[in-house]
Design a protein around this motif. Structure first.
Motif, PDB file in Angstrom:
ATOM      1  N   MET A   1       0.827  -1.210   0.000  1.00 20.73           N
ATOM      2  CA  MET A   1       0.000   0.000   0.000  1.00 20.73           C
ATOM      3  C   MET A   1       0.861   1.260   0.000  1.00 20.73           C
ATOM      4  O   MET A   1       0.544   2.235  -0.697  1.00 20.73           O
ATOM      5  CB  MET A   1      -0.930  -0.006   1.214  1.00 20.73           C
ATOM      6  N   ALA A   2       1.942   1.234   0.774  1.00 24.57           N
ATOM      7  CA  ALA A   2       2.828   2.399   0.826  1.00 24.57           C
ATOM      8  C   ALA A   2       3.464   2.672  -0.537  1.00 24.57           C
ATOM      9  O   ALA A   2       3.564   3.829  -0.965  1.00 24.57           O
ATOM     10  CB  ALA A   2       3.912   2.188   1.876  1.00 24.57           C
ATOM     11  N   LEU A   3       3.876   1.622  -1.226  1.00 26.19           N
ATOM     12  CA  LEU A   3       4.466   1.786  -2.550  1.00 26.19           C
ATOM     13  C   LEU A   3       3.439   2.295  -3.552  1.00 26.19           C
ATOM     14  O   LEU A   3       3.744   3.127  -4.411  1.00 26.19           O
ATOM     15  CB  LEU A   3       5.060   0.460  -3.031  1.00 26.19           C
ATOM     16  N   ASN A   4       2.206   1.817  -3.434  1.00 28.66           N
ATOM     17  CA  ASN A   4       1.140   2.270  -4.339  1.00 28.66           C
ATOM     18  C   ASN A   4       0.842   3.751  -4.174  1.00 28.66           C
ATOM     19  O   ASN A   4       0.371   4.405  -5.104  1.00 28.66           O
ATOM     20  CB  ASN A   4      -0.139   1.468  -4.096  1.00 28.66           C
ATOM     21  N   ASN A   5       1.113   4.284  -2.983  1.00 27.90           N
ATOM     22  CA  ASN A   5       0.842   5.702  -2.728  1.00 27.90           C
ATOM     23  C   ASN A   5       1.838   6.621  -3.414  1.00 27.90           C
ATOM     24  O   ASN A   5       1.558   7.815  -3.593  1.00 27.90           O
ATOM     25  CB  ASN A   5       0.857   5.973  -1.221  1.00 27.90           C
ATOM     26  N   THR A   6       3.010   6.097  -3.762  1.00 28.02           N
ATOM     27  CA  THR A   6       4.050   6.962  -4.331  1.00 28.02           C
ATOM     28  C   THR A   6       4.505   6.541  -5.723  1.00 28.02           C
ATOM     29  O   THR A   6       5.105   7.337  -6.431  1.00 28.02           O
ATOM     30  CB  THR A   6       5.287   6.982  -3.411  1.00 28.02           C
ATOM     31  N   LEU A   7       4.215   5.312  -6.119  1.00 27.87           N
ATOM     32  CA  LEU A   7       4.701   4.808  -7.401  1.00 27.87           C
ATOM     33  C   LEU A   7       3.535   4.401  -8.297  1.00 27.87           C
ATOM     34  O   LEU A   7       2.406   4.231  -7.835  1.00 27.87           O
ATOM     35  CB  LEU A   7       5.620   3.600  -7.184  1.00 27.87           C
ATOM     36  N   ASP A   8       3.831   4.240  -9.563  1.00 26.86           N
ATOM     37  CA  ASP A   8       2.837   3.753 -10.505  1.00 26.86           C
ATOM     38  C   ASP A   8       2.424   2.325 -10.120  1.00 26.86           C
ATOM     39  O   ASP A   8       3.278   1.474  -9.838  1.00 26.86           O
ATOM     40  CB  ASP A   8       3.418   3.776 -11.924  1.00 26.86           C
TER      41      ASP A   8
END
Length: 374
Positions: A96-103
């Motif tokens: 979820m954290a990666l989805n908030n900042t990356l494609d």
């Protein structure tokens, strides 16, 4: 005896416990905010061709990144041994954290071990940042002799200022370990049996750690203590140099270069007007804050660091100047434009110098105030 009666008998013990609990909570909040800012900007975990998190954790990154072995080893080891009870929730939160900042497509293409590794990195960075704040508190007491609120609040200010040093993108998993290990070395450098192992770990984390003993040696030289501590400094230097050479011999056949040369690109950048009016968004993309070299902030920072210079401990002055002399050429030659993270070995000294300025200013203000003269 009832519990409240024991508390009334020893209020100082209860008050002390409450104070330590609140201080630990505030440090945790400050560390969390700092690491969150770092994570928000850290995009190199995606599909960077050289040092993506997948390549870093699989030890397939090129030199010079291949030399930085400690954190990839620790993260990989923790990731492989983490029980499923903890691994699954951490994986879900990391995703979820990666989805908030990356494609989202990039995140889906990342292997599971890299996503879980990202979660482990963030947790380790939080722990390292927390440890660094407590060590900075100890350094303020050891080097400046500060006690009380000023000593305790200083690390919180350090954590807040650290966020504006991050680049808009880019960051490495060894950044917090480097800062924490350096502050650990500054606390234990007098003891050879502790300083040597710490320096070995620090060099395995990042090769610039070989400068730790040199920076401290300059401080002891100007303070007149070099002869007294030459043994501990020498042992640490030998340990660090041996580790440095061993890593390079073992990884001599890894593709890449020993250092990345950026001098001419950097000169073009720093002789333009851009860095002197630059801003960053450490917490939210809608809220800009000035970078450390923004002319408005730079003047204030330089004043804070240099004010009452002769009143600062001579060893602190020596270490600050030594770190600056070592790091400034490296910054222009081998670092990318505004990578202020490469001044991390200077950060503790800049902070301590600024805190000493605040202490002197507050003492003088108290003397001039009507209350202070009563």
């Amino acid at each position: 005896m009832l519990p409240y009666e024991r508390i009334r008998e020893k209020p100082h013990v209860f008050a002390r416990l409450c104070y330590w609990a609140v201080l630990a909570l505030v440090y945790a909040i400050a560390a969390s905010q700092t690491v969150a800012s770092f994570s928000y900007k850290w995009t190199t975990v995606a599909d960077h061709p050289q040092y993506s998190l997948e390549k870093t954790l699989s030890f397939t990154a090129p030199r010079p990144y291949a030399y930085r072995l400690l954190m990839p080893f620790v993260v990989s080891s923790v990731t492989e041994r983490l029980p499923a009870t903890f691994a699954q929730p951490l994986y879900d939160r990391a995703y979820m954290a990666l989805n908030n900042t990356l494609d989202e497509q990039l995140v889906r293409s990342m292997p599971d071990h890299a996503i879980l590794g990202y979660g482990v990195v963030i947790m380790l960075n939080f722990i390292l940042m927390m440890g660094g704040l407590w060590m900075l508190r100890s350094l303020a007491q050891q080097i400046l002799g500060q006690q009380g609120v000023l000593r305790d609040v200083g690390p919180i200010l350090f954590a807040l200022m650290l966020t504006i040093s991050y680049r808009t993108t880019n960051g490495f998993i060894y950044d917090y370990a480097e800062l924490c290990l350096f502050m650990t070395y500054l606390l234990v450098w007098r003891h050879a049996l502790l300083a040597g192992p710490i320096l070995i770990l620090a060099v395995l984390n990042k090769e610039t750690a070989i400068f730790f003993p040199l920076i401290v040696a300059v401080g002891t030289w100007v303070s007149g203590d070099f002869i007294k501590y030459r043994k501990s400094l020498g042992v640490a230097a030998v340990c660090g140099l041996a580790t440095f050479c061993t890593v390079r011999i073992i990884l001599a056949d890894v593709p890449g270069t020993t250092m990345e040369f950026h001098l001419f690109r950097n000169l073009g950048f720093w002789f333009s007007w851009l860095p002197w009016v630059s801003v960053t968004t450490p917490h939210m993309s809608l809220i800009p804050l000035p970078k450390p070299v923004n002319i408005v902030v730079l003047v204030v920072l330089v004043t804070m660091i240099s004010a009452y210079w002769r009143l600062k401990p001579i060893m602190l002055r020596g270490m600050l100047v030594a770190a600056l002399v070592i790091l400034l050429p490296l910054f222009f030659l081998f670092c990318w434009q505004d990578e202020f993270r490469n001044f991390s070995l200077l950060f503790p000294f800049l902070h301590l110098a600024a805190m000493q300025t605040i202490a002197v200013y507050m003492d003088q203000s108290d003397e001039m105030s009507p209350v202070g003269r009563i």
